[in-house]
Design a protein around this motif. Structure first.
Motif, short mmCIF file in Angstrom:
data_model
loop_
_atom_site.label_atom_id
_atom_site.label_comp_id
_atom_site.label_asym_id
_atom_site.label_seq_id
_atom_site.Cartn_x
_atom_site.Cartn_y
_atom_site.Cartn_z
N GLY A 23 2.37 6.64 1.57
CA GLY A 23 1.92 5.92 2.32
C GLY A 23 1.65 4.74 2.92
O GLY A 23 1.96 3.92 2.37
N ASP A 24 1.17 4.94 3.96
CA ASP A 24 0.44 3.71 4.60
C ASP A 24 -0.44 2.70 3.58
O ASP A 24 0.42 1.41 3.91
N GLU A 25 -1.10 3.32 3.24
CA GLU A 25 -1.88 2.48 1.83
C GLU A 25 -0.94 1.01 1.05
O GLU A 25 -1.77 0.27 1.09
N GLU A 85 0.74 -1.24 3.25
CA GLU A 85 0.14 -2.18 3.43
C GLU A 85 -0.72 -3.20 2.44
O GLU A 85 -0.19 -4.60 2.39
N TYR A 86 -0.38 -2.72 1.21
CA TYR A 86 -0.55 -3.26 0.15
C TYR A 86 0.61 -4.48 -0.22
O TYR A 86 0.53 -5.48 -0.51
N ALA A 104 -9.08 -4.59 7.21
CA ALA A 104 -7.79 -3.27 7.18
C ALA A 104 -7.06 -3.23 8.74
O ALA A 104 -6.85 -4.82 9.06
N MET A 105 -6.18 -3.08 8.36
CA MET A 105 -5.29 -3.10 8.95
C MET A 105 -4.86 -3.53 10.42
O MET A 105 -4.28 -4.54 11.17
#
Length: 139
Positions: free
Chosen positions: A101-103, A106-107, A126-127
């Protein structure tokens, strides 16, 4: 990937190719339920699929891969300048052989910022609102 991410035409092909496949046996259902029970008791944040099984790995497992993709994008830029974090996250997500997952990616980018590997420009709400670049010593 969930079925919501698959085009209806492709779902139709998948369904047609598998309509004669037998459902799971009771024995296999119990085995899978037992595996889930064991997994649910672990406290690790990240799991990967490797050698036909689920393995627990440290949450920084993909950090070197993220940094390598940032180096690649910086070489593509021709110089060390800020890039949208969404660009880096997309590059990592598109080449990762695991579904996280892209989340999660990003984390990890945010953790790398916090750990001094990346510099940040903008506000990380947000990214799409912030950009990153590798600090000179990590490029």
């Amino acid at each position: 990937m969930g079925t919501g991410e698959v085009a209806p035409e492709k779902l139709k092909v998948i369904y047609a190719a598998n309509k004669n496949v037998q459902p799971l046996t009771a024995k296999l259902c119990y085995k899978l339920a037992d595996e889930w029970e064991k997994l649910s008791e672990t406290t690790e944040v990240l799991r990967i699929w490797e050698d036909g099984e689920i393995k627990n790995v440290p949450e920084n497992y993909f950090d070197a891969f993220i940094v390598d993709k940032a180096r690649y994008l910086h070489r593509e830029q021709g110089k060390l300048e800020f890039m949208k974090s969404a660009r880096l996250i997309g590059e990592v997500f598109g080449h990762l052989n695991q579904y996280t997952g892209d989340e999660f990616i990003e984390y990890r980018v945010r953790q790398l910022i916090f750990n001094g590997i990346f510099e940040i420009e903008g506000i990380p709400k947000a990214m799409r609102f912030y950009s990153v670049k590798l600090k000179e010593e990590f490029n």
